[in-house]
Design a protein around this motif. Structure first.
Motif, PDB file in Angstrom:
ATOM      1  N   TYR A  39       0.898  -1.253   0.210  1.00  0.00           N
ATOM      2  CA  TYR A  39      -0.163  -0.047   0.012  1.00  0.00           C
ATOM      3  C   TYR A  39       0.845   1.228  -0.231  1.00  0.00           C
ATOM      4  O   TYR A  39       2.040   1.178   0.474  1.00  0.00           O
ATOM      5  N   GLY A  40       0.370   2.162  -0.425  1.00  0.00           N
ATOM      6  CA  GLY A  40       1.033   3.730  -0.555  1.00  0.00           C
ATOM      7  C   GLY A  40       2.149   3.489  -1.494  1.00  0.00           C
ATOM      8  O   GLY A  40       3.271   4.349  -1.350  1.00  0.00           O
ATOM      9  N   LEU A  41       2.322   2.553  -2.339  1.00  0.00           N
ATOM     10  CA  LEU A  41       3.148   2.299  -3.382  1.00  0.00           C
ATOM     11  C   LEU A  41       2.705   2.876  -4.759  1.00  0.00           C
ATOM     12  O   LEU A  41       1.614   2.300  -5.137  1.00  0.00           O
ATOM     13  N   THR A  42       3.512   3.567  -5.650  1.00  0.00           N
ATOM     14  CA  THR A  42       2.924   3.920  -6.987  1.00  0.00           C
ATOM     15  C   THR A  42       4.243   3.569  -7.770  1.00  0.00           C
ATOM     16  O   THR A  42       5.325   3.688  -7.473  1.00  0.00           O
ATOM     17  N   LEU A  43       3.988   3.505  -9.167  1.00  0.00           N
ATOM     18  CA  LEU A  43       4.711   3.403 -10.093  1.00  0.00           C
ATOM     19  C   LEU A  43       5.291   4.394 -10.583  1.00  0.00           C
ATOM     20  O   LEU A  43       4.685   5.478 -10.876  1.00  0.00           O
ATOM     21  N   ASP A  44       6.825   4.554 -10.894  1.00  0.00           N
ATOM     22  CA  ASP A  44       7.453   5.756 -11.176  1.00  0.00           C
ATOM     23  C   ASP A  44       7.742   5.497 -12.623  1.00  0.00           C
ATOM     24  O   ASP A  44       7.994   6.752 -13.218  1.00  0.00           O
ATOM     25  N   ALA A  45       8.270   4.423 -13.138  1.00  0.00           N
ATOM     26  CA  ALA A  45       8.952   4.398 -14.717  1.00  0.00           C
ATOM     27  C   ALA A  45       8.927   2.804 -14.976  1.00  0.00           C
ATOM     28  O   ALA A  45       8.998   2.052 -14.070  1.00  0.00           O
ATOM     29  N   VAL A  46       8.914   2.648 -16.258  1.00  0.00           N
ATOM     30  CA  VAL A  46       9.136   1.562 -16.819  1.00  0.00           C
ATOM     31  C   VAL A  46      10.079   1.479 -18.077  1.00  0.00           C
ATOM     32  O   VAL A  46      10.342   2.551 -18.710  1.00  0.00           O
ATOM     33  N   GLU A  47      11.330   0.613 -17.961  1.00  0.00           N
ATOM     34  CA  GLU A  47      12.055   0.675 -18.885  1.00  0.00           C
ATOM     35  C   GLU A  47      12.354  -0.631 -19.642  1.00  0.00           C
ATOM     36  O   GLU A  47      11.898  -1.593 -19.084  1.00  0.00           O
ATOM     37  N   ALA A  48      12.605  -0.898 -20.669  1.00  0.00           N
ATOM     38  CA  ALA A  48      12.911  -2.001 -21.461  1.00  0.00           C
ATOM     39  C   ALA A  48      14.249  -2.594 -20.818  1.00  0.00           C
ATOM     40  O   ALA A  48      15.225  -1.961 -20.568  1.00  0.00           O
ATOM     41  N   ALA A  49      14.126  -3.903 -20.382  1.00  0.00           N
ATOM     42  CA  ALA A  49      15.315  -4.677 -19.943  1.00  0.00           C
ATOM     43  C   ALA A  49      15.614  -5.616 -20.648  1.00  0.00           C
ATOM     44  O   ALA A  49      15.111  -5.720 -22.036  1.00  0.00           O
ATOM     45  N   GLU A  50      16.740  -6.690 -20.594  1.00  0.00           N
ATOM     46  CA  GLU A  50      17.214  -7.489 -21.492  1.00  0.00           C
ATOM     47  C   GLU A  50      16.103  -8.597 -21.914  1.00  0.00           C
ATOM     48  O   GLU A  50      15.244  -8.772 -21.240  1.00  0.00           O
ATOM     49  N   GLY A  51      16.325  -8.962 -22.999  1.00  0.00           N
ATOM     50  CA  GLY A  51      15.583 -10.074 -23.451  1.00  0.00           C
ATOM     51  C   GLY A  51      14.054  -9.784 -23.580  1.00  0.00           C
ATOM     52  O   GLY A  51      13.219 -10.755 -23.529  1.00  0.00           O
ATOM     53  N   GLY A  52      13.809  -8.559 -23.976  1.00  0.00           N
ATOM     54  CA  GLY A  52      12.300  -8.160 -24.134  1.00  0.00           C
ATOM     55  C   GLY A  52      11.401  -8.164 -22.898  1.00  0.00           C
ATOM     56  O   GLY A  52      10.262  -7.989 -22.862  1.00  0.00           O
ATOM     57  N   ALA A  53      12.354  -8.002 -21.666  1.00  0.00           N
ATOM     58  CA  ALA A  53      11.663  -7.856 -20.371  1.00  0.00           C
ATOM     59  C   ALA A  53      11.509  -6.455 -20.204  1.00  0.00           C
ATOM     60  O   ALA A  53      12.153  -5.372 -20.925  1.00  0.00           O
ATOM     61  N   LEU A  54      10.578  -6.092 -19.167  1.00  0.00           N
ATOM     62  CA  LEU A  54      10.296  -4.824 -18.648  1.00  0.00           C
ATOM     63  C   LEU A  54      10.892  -4.470 -17.032  1.00  0.00           C
ATOM     64  O   LEU A  54      10.788  -5.457 -16.479  1.00  0.00           O
ATOM     65  N   ARG A  55      11.501  -3.546 -17.069  1.00  0.00           N
ATOM     66  CA  ARG A  55      11.876  -3.384 -15.549  1.00  0.00           C
ATOM     67  C   ARG A  55      10.867  -2.031 -14.982  1.00  0.00           C
ATOM     68  O   ARG A  55      11.007  -0.742 -15.571  1.00  0.00           O
ATOM     69  N   ALA A  56      10.388  -2.282 -14.117  1.00  0.00           N
ATOM     70  CA  ALA A  56       9.180  -1.425 -13.475  1.00  0.00           C
ATOM     71  C   ALA A  56       9.910  -0.926 -12.007  1.00  0.00           C
ATOM     72  O   ALA A  56      10.254  -1.695 -11.043  1.00  0.00           O
ATOM     73  N   THR A  57       9.907   0.459 -11.973  1.00  0.00           N
ATOM     74  CA  THR A  57      10.415   0.969 -10.645  1.00  0.00           C
ATOM     75  C   THR A  57       9.223   1.725 -10.107  1.00  0.00           C
ATOM     76  O   THR A  57       8.487   2.388 -10.643  1.00  0.00           O
ATOM     77  N   PHE A  58       9.331   1.711  -8.573  1.00  0.00           N
ATOM     78  CA  PHE A  58       8.453   2.124  -7.771  1.00  0.00           C
ATOM     79  C   PHE A  58       8.977   3.315  -6.910  1.00  0.00           C
ATOM     80  O   PHE A  58       9.982   3.709  -6.811  1.00  0.00           O
ATOM     81  N   SER A  59       7.909   4.021  -6.132  1.00  0.00           N
ATOM     82  CA  SER A  59       8.023   5.303  -5.528  1.00  0.00           C
ATOM     83  C   SER A  59       9.045   4.770  -4.306  1.00  0.00           C
ATOM     84  O   SER A  59       9.570   5.981  -3.925  1.00  0.00           O
ATOM     85  N   ASP A  60       9.316   3.689  -4.051  1.00  0.00           N
ATOM     86  CA  ASP A  60      10.217   3.469  -2.753  1.00  0.00           C
ATOM     87  C   ASP A  60      11.437   3.063  -3.291  1.00  0.00           C
ATOM     88  O   ASP A  60      12.146   2.774  -2.574  1.00  0.00           O
ATOM     89  N   GLY A  61      11.772   3.248  -4.671  1.00  0.00           N
ATOM     90  CA  GLY A  61      12.961   2.737  -4.943  1.00  0.00           C
ATOM     91  C   GLY A  61      13.232   1.682  -5.465  1.00  0.00           C
ATOM     92  O   GLY A  61      14.041   1.149  -6.260  1.00  0.00           O
ATOM     93  N   ARG A  62      12.252   0.437  -4.999  1.00  0.00           N
ATOM     94  CA  ARG A  62      12.452  -0.925  -5.667  1.00  0.00           C
ATOM     95  C   ARG A  62      11.976  -1.173  -7.163  1.00  0.00           C
ATOM     96  O   ARG A  62      11.265  -0.164  -7.563  1.00  0.00           O
ATOM     97  N   SER A  63      12.523  -1.885  -7.746  1.00  0.00           N
ATOM     98  CA  SER A  63      12.175  -2.326  -8.818  1.00  0.00           C
ATOM     99  C   SER A  63      12.036  -4.091  -9.194  1.00  0.00           C
ATOM    100  O   SER A  63      12.636  -4.712  -8.484  1.00  0.00           O
ATOM    101  N   VAL A  64      11.368  -4.318 -10.203  1.00  0.00           N
ATOM    102  CA  VAL A  64      10.744  -5.699 -10.325  1.00  0.00           C
ATOM    103  C   VAL A  64      11.176  -5.629 -12.044  1.00  0.00           C
ATOM    104  O   VAL A  64      10.690  -4.841 -12.800  1.00  0.00           O
TER     105      VAL A  64
END
Lengths: 553, 388
Positions: free
Chosen positions: A316-341
């Motif tokens: 909760y209280g977490l928002t998406l900040d950015a999405v970038e293209a990652a290796e192998g056609g994947a996407l890296r999503a970065t969130f407001s607390d700095g974490r990325s998946v």
């Protein structure tokens, strides 16, 4: 082995099941980029419901077909859509199927919760009823019917029952109908399989529902980033997962529901990010929701428990900040607390926008609702708008949710039929009581979540605001410096909202920016003036409509 | 702030270019525009030179006026080119205009028209189908030939309007949003806005298109301007293949492709007026008729989709530009271009600006004088009190 609808994409075979959309089959084959933009970017499926115009492909030489709305069929030659479709100098005018003209008592536009309920009620009262739906299979976004499979759960079963009820009452259902024109005196023009439908009904019930509000962040136009509803359609209608590993972001109950459905379907849900705070920290709002809608609240809690059991983190209280293209056609999503998946697909839903273009085009009175950040149609008790003979039911008139949409549809259907001399529409007490209850729950629900659109003040200049014309927030901010008093002026100065989707995503934030810059209320700034066509319409279909209208004149 | 030297009423193409010219000459300029329909920037960007068949058919009695003005159209396109060189690019392309014929009778009409136009200095040529195919290989099979007018062209009005607005701003032109409802003239001018503000200056240029009639009526001019709401369509982009401005010998159509690849279809089909101060509504019959005609003339576009339609206000008077000082109120300059106002706009604006600044005009404007509409001054008609 089920029958096969294998087609070719850029020359390579792509396996597909009958009924599956091109977009679903391509997604299942791991193909995410469907078209090239004028600036050389790639785009794929985004809204999944025919609104965003980003999943365009060439089908059998015909440019700019929406992959999400086009069923796969054996032998189709599908190709990546170039930014500029080539005009064939030797082209002759296409053969056009015969046009159809209809004049029912009640025309229902939209075959979702509100439209189906309206059609059933009007037909039961004895009115002649035709329901037009954009999709081949009715049911709308809430009931999302499966293209080929048996109902997945009670929600799909309830939709199937409502479709059966409307049919049994005598309503005619037409699928694959794109209504592109609405004119005074209640004249509607639509495209059906390249041909024309001309409707001159006595009354019309607009039940066009809503579409999803995205979270505009850098990278939100990348292939693989889609609305939560688009992912749900892939799964519920076509049994296709949007990706093996997904992240879900935004605010509202749909995100939780779809995360659970996808997890049950076998996807790995890396994260569900809810923008608002934890419900336990807001006991008053939580209690209000539980009191107004105990059953739906329990359903929501059960979904959260289901996610917990599967080890899906809900933050909760977490928002998406950015999405970038990652290796192998994947996407890296970065969130407001700095974490990325790192995931295959990022799903976003930040609320809903009503599909009110037909209502606005016909001049129906609208009021700005700051709590949800969109327009609500002004209606009487009978769901009639300020335009005589024009009714509105469900989310298109302002967000209310599916149960309220059903109640509004039943009232609108009975009242429109009565206006045509069928039935007396007096026994609507139960529907009105149900409607009041559903509306109380909705108010409580959207206090729990965050229904008002989030400002873009902190978003970087490079964030794309207008997907179609690829106009960035920075360009729009520069356009604001010229002092446009109206969003239409900003549109002409920056091209924001001039593309194929007709400003469906950027109009509202652009209008909010003009309002903020000028210090004027949203009512004064308004949105882009609605214009025909309501959706892009092929010139061949206009030709067919012209022949039909001239022939009947 | 000190009162400006010049008040420009109307912020469309004429008002913008008039303000620019006057400011370049050193005048302090205030430009007032109502915002809705006025300065609507709704034009689709055709640069017309040859006689438009639509105009000849609709207003046959006025055709001689337009024909007499043909050299002015040539000068107007040159003015657009000058502006683009200075403040562009505006995506201006001058590859010529093709007026299509669908039968022998239409071809004969074009032959007669071409002869009259050549006599006025236009570069025109008649093309049979094989010659036409070399220029425009995407036409429908029923087209038998065309008249090519090499002087014609097209530009992107959104780009041009934005650049000209920026130029005016850079020159210090003061822009105000207001709708002028009354104009008084004596030694100077005073214009009252709907906002209640009174805008005073030494001179005024009335560049208010169809709104000009009401403003100058109390100043002794019966100007027969009418607002004519017209319909336009634009498609999604296609590959750049159509270089010419396409018209028809008998029917209302213009068709051209922008640098964006989008195809703009217009040509004077009517839109539905919702009053002079509201945006006009689209008529189904115009949309259907206009686009269907385009598809029959250029079948190659049938696979593209129309993504937007809109309506703008055209202004009609007697077909000829009205340009010059008012006989009964010399501090007021009237600038209302003739048919194809966007093409003529920058030239009309420039000349009006030069008049205001006391510079010699670029063209002989005696034939364009507002004196031809002079009417007795109605006493009491200008009794609106502006000072107070």
């Amino acid at each position: 082995m089920a029958p096969d609808a294998t087609f070719r994409f850029d020359g390579r075979p792509v396996a597909a099941r009958p009924g599956q959309s091109l977009a679903a089959a391509l997604t299942e084959a791991g193909i995410r980029a469907f078209r090239e933009t004028a600036k050389g970017a790639r785009r794929g499926i985004f809204c999944g419901m025919g609104v965003c115009q980003d999943c365009l492909v060439t089908v059998n030489g015909q440019p700019n077909r929406r992959a999400c709305m086009t069923p796969a069929a054996p032998g189709l030659e599908v190709a990546t859509q170039a930014a500029f479709a080539r005009l064939d100098p030797g082209a002759t005018l296409p053969e056009r199927p015969p046009a159809r003209s209809i004049a029912p008592d009640v025309l229902v536009i939209g075959g979702g919760a509100a439209g189906l309920a309206a059609a059933a009620a009007a037909a039961r009262a004895g009115a002649s009823v035709v329901v037009l739906d954009e999709r081949k299979v009715g049911g709308g976004q809430y009931y999302k019917q499966a293209a080929a499979d048996a109902p997945l759960d009670p929600q799909q079963a309830a939709g199937a029952a409502l479709i059966a009820e409307a049919r049994a009452a005598g309503a005619e259902m037409m699928g694959g109908v794109e209504v592109w024109g609405a004119f005074d005196g209640l004249l509607f023009l639509a495209e059906v399989a390249g041909g024309a439908l001309v409707a001159r009904p006595r009354t019309a019930i607009v039940a066009t529902g809503a579409y999803e509000r995205p979270r505009m962040v850098p990278g939100w136009t990348l292939p693989g980033v889609m609305t939560t509803g688009a992912a749900q359609t892939l799964w519920r209608s076509y049994r296709t997962l949007p990706g093996r590993r997904v992240a879900v972001a935004g605010s509202g109950p749909l995100n939780v529901q779809v995360a659970l459905e996808l997890a049950r379907g076998g996807a790995e849900v890396a994260l569900v990010a809810e923008a608002t705070g934890h419900p336990l920290l807001r006991p008053a709002a939580a209690a209000a929701m539980a009191l107004t809608g105990p059953r739906l609240t329990l359903q929501g809690l059960a979904m959260l428990a289901g996610l917990r059991r599967r080890g899906v983190p809900v933050r909760y209280g977490l928002t998406l900040d950015a999405v970038e293209a990652a290796e192998g056609g994947a996407l890296r999503a970065t969130f407001s607390d700095g974490r990325s998946v790192t995931v295959d697909a990022v799903l976003m839903n930040d609320g809903f926008e009503p599909q009110n273009e037909i209502l606005r085009l016909l001049g129906a009175g609208m009021d700005w609702d700051p709590a949800v950040g969109h327009l609500r149609a002004r209606r009487g008790e009978d769901m009639q708008t300020t335009v005589p003979g024009l009714y509105a039911a469900g989310d298109c008139a302002g967000l209310g949710g599916a149960p309220a949409a059903v109640a509004e549809g039943r009232i609108a259907g009975a009242c429109a039929a009565a206006a045509c001399g069928h039935g007396d529409a007096w026994d609507l007490f139960a529907d009105r009581r149900a409607l009041a209850r559903h509306r109380r729950f909705q108010r409580a629900l959207w206090r729990m979540h965050s229904a008002a659109p989030r400002p873009l003040d902190d978003a970087p200049d490079a964030t794309i605001l207008c997907r179609c014309e690829e106009i960035t927030l920075g360009e729009v901010r520069a356009g604001l410096a010229d002092g446009p008093g109206h969003v239409g002026t900003l549109k002409r100065a920056t091209r924001v909202g001039m593309g194929r989707c007709q400003g469906r995503y950027c109009a509202a934030p652009a209008a909010r920016m003009v309002a903020a810059a000028t210090g004027r209320p949203m009512e004064d700034v308004s949105l882009f003036a609605p214009r025909v066509p309501i959706k892009p319409v092929s010139i061949a279909a206009i030709l067919a409509a012209q022949e039909a209208v001239d022939g009947s004149a | 702030m000190a009162a400006p030297d010049l008040l420009v009423i109307g912020g469309g193409i004429v008002g913008q270019t008039a303000a620019i010219r006057a400011a370049e000459a050193g005048m302090r300029v205030r430009l007032v525009d109502a915002g809705v329909n006025a300065g609507s920037t709704a034009n689709a960007g055709s640069l017309h030179v040859q006689l438009q068949s639509r105009f000849i058919r609709l207003f046959p009695e006025l055709a001689p006026n337009v024909e007499a003005s043909l050299p002015l159209y040539l000068a107007a396109v040159r003015e657009w080119e000058r502006l683009e060189a200075a403040h562009g690019p505006f995506e201006l392309v001058r590859q010529g205009g093709l007026m299509l014929a669908e039968g022998a009778e239409q071809m004969r009409f074009l032959e007669g028209k071409a002869a009259r136009e050549a006599a006025r200095g236009l570069s025109v040529e008649l093309l049979d189908r094989p010659a036409l195919d070399r220029l425009a290989p995407w036409l429908g099979p029923q087209i038998v030939g065309a008249e090519l007018c090499r002087d014609e062209g097209k530009l992107n009005p959104l780009v041009a309007n934005r650049a000209l607005r920026a130029r005016a701003a850079a020159l210090g032109v003061e822009m105000r949003a207001d709708r002028i409802v009354a104009l008084e003239a004596g030694a100077g001018v005073a214009a009252r806005g709907a906002s209640g503000a009174v805008h005073a200056a030494r001179q005024a240029i009335v560049a208010a298109a169809w709104g000009a009639g009401a403003l100058v009526a109390p100043l002794g001019l019966a100007l027969p301007v009418r607002a004519e709401p017209l319909h336009m369509n634009i498609t999604e982009p296609g590959a750049a293949q159509i270089g010419h401005l396409i018209q028809h010998a008998e029917r209302s159509i213009t068709l051209k492709q922008f640098a964006s690849g989008q195809i703009v279809i217009g040509g004077g089909w009517p839109a539905e007026s919702r009053g002079d101060w509201a945006t006009p509504a689209v008529r189904a019959a115009s949309l259907l008729g206009n686009v269907a005609l385009a598809a029959r003339l250029v079948p190659a576009i049938a696979g593209l989709r129309v993504i937007r339609t809109w309506a703008g206000m055209n202004t009609t008077a007697d077909g000829r530009t009205v340009l010059g000082r008012l006989p009964a109120a010399p501090s007021v300059i009237l600038a209302v271009p003739g048919d194809a106002g966007y093409t003529l706009g920058p030239l009309a604006g420039r000349i009006a600006g030069e008049l205001a600044a006391g510079l010699p005009a670029a063209e002989d404007i005696a034939p364009l004088s507002p004196a031809r509409f002079a009417a007795p001054v109605r006493l009491g008609a200008s009794a609106v009190r502006l000072s107070a």
